[in-house]
Design an enzyme around this catalytic site. Sequence first.
Site, short mmCIF file in Angstrom:
data_model
loop_
_atom_site.label_atom_id
_atom_site.label_comp_id
_atom_site.label_asym_id
_atom_site.label_seq_id
_atom_site.Cartn_x
_atom_site.Cartn_y
_atom_site.Cartn_z
N ASP A 16 0.98 -1.16 0.00
CA ASP A 16 -0.09 -0.13 -0.10
C ASP A 16 0.84 1.26 -0.06
OD1 ASP A 16 -2.32 1.56 0.44
OD2 ASP A 16 -1.96 1.56 2.77
N ASP A 18 -0.16 5.23 1.03
CA ASP A 18 -0.19 6.10 2.31
C ASP A 18 -0.23 5.30 3.55
OD1 ASP A 18 -0.75 7.96 0.31
OD2 ASP A 18 -3.01 8.20 0.55
N ASP A 27 -3.37 12.63 -0.11
CA ASP A 27 -4.56 13.30 -0.18
C ASP A 27 -4.60 14.72 0.92
OD1 ASP A 27 -4.94 11.98 -2.44
OD2 ASP A 27 -6.76 10.85 -1.61
N ASP A 102 -5.06 3.22 -3.01
CA ASP A 102 -6.38 4.23 -3.53
C ASP A 102 -5.96 5.72 -3.58
OD1 ASP A 102 -8.72 4.63 -4.06
OD2 ASP A 102 -9.56 4.57 -1.84
N ASP A 187 -2.19 -0.85 5.63
CA ASP A 187 -2.67 -0.12 7.12
C ASP A 187 -4.12 -0.01 6.94
OD1 ASP A 187 -3.19 3.15 6.86
OD2 ASP A 187 -2.11 2.19 5.22
#
Length: 292
Positions: A16, A18, A27, A102, A187
Amino acid sequence: MAYNSNNKNNIVVVFDFDKTIIDVDSDNWVVDGLGFTDLFNQLLPTMPWNTLMDRMMKELHDQGKTIEEIKEVLKTIPIHPRVVPAIKSAHALGCELRIVSDANMFFIETIVEHLGISEYFSEINSNPGFVDEHDTLRISPYHDFTNSSHGCSHRTCPPNMCKGLIIERIQESLAKEGKKKMIYLGDGAGDYCPTLKLKSEDYAMPRKNFPVWDLISQNPMLVKSAIREWTDGESLERILIGTIEEILLEEENEKKMLTNAENNCKMQNISVGINVHHEPIMPRALRVSQSG
């Protein structure tokens, strides 16, 4: 992206982004860094996150913020000092590295290029991010949920991305390449679905006391893979590299056992071939003639 495929082993490490590779949400870092937190919080209840980020990029442009300013904010993003060495070490040990996130392609590519680690990743899966003809950063969904659902029933998957479906696609391609094991690090709640897709020979590395850890802890038996939690960049490096080395050692021992078994089999065949057993040839008894 110049990915070096030399010295490959049978391990694929999927990160992942972030709060896994970087310490924060990219973001939020951009929105906060450019002074648009209040507007973001005001709009957040009204639309999906991915749609909101596209809207915020338009707001930034309308308020005179440039693409270069966005890049400069991204370059200041915090990262634990042991994460980059961990990525480089995993690559040096022969692992294939991928990102499933994402966030968006523009943010991720800007950050990994700034960190000097873009060459270590063979693939980045994220929401498309591109600069349009008006010099506005546009962010679109990985899965266009305005036309159809991605079909995943897990409530933890946002409408724009099911990471579990991405992992299944990767697993299918790895099966064709003869890849054996996957290590998945994440996470967030969105990392729960892909964790459930891992197989018994794989390894899940959830960040402890984060949403994915909490979800796994509710019923660990649902996860088929081994689970090895981590807390920060230091433990990420230690556990990831330790797991990779453990897998490589197991594979080396398996190869040695197979080689020894093959050699033993060959020796037995040779032994059977040269030790042909013959019945001893007994001397014939002489007939003695007896007189009178």
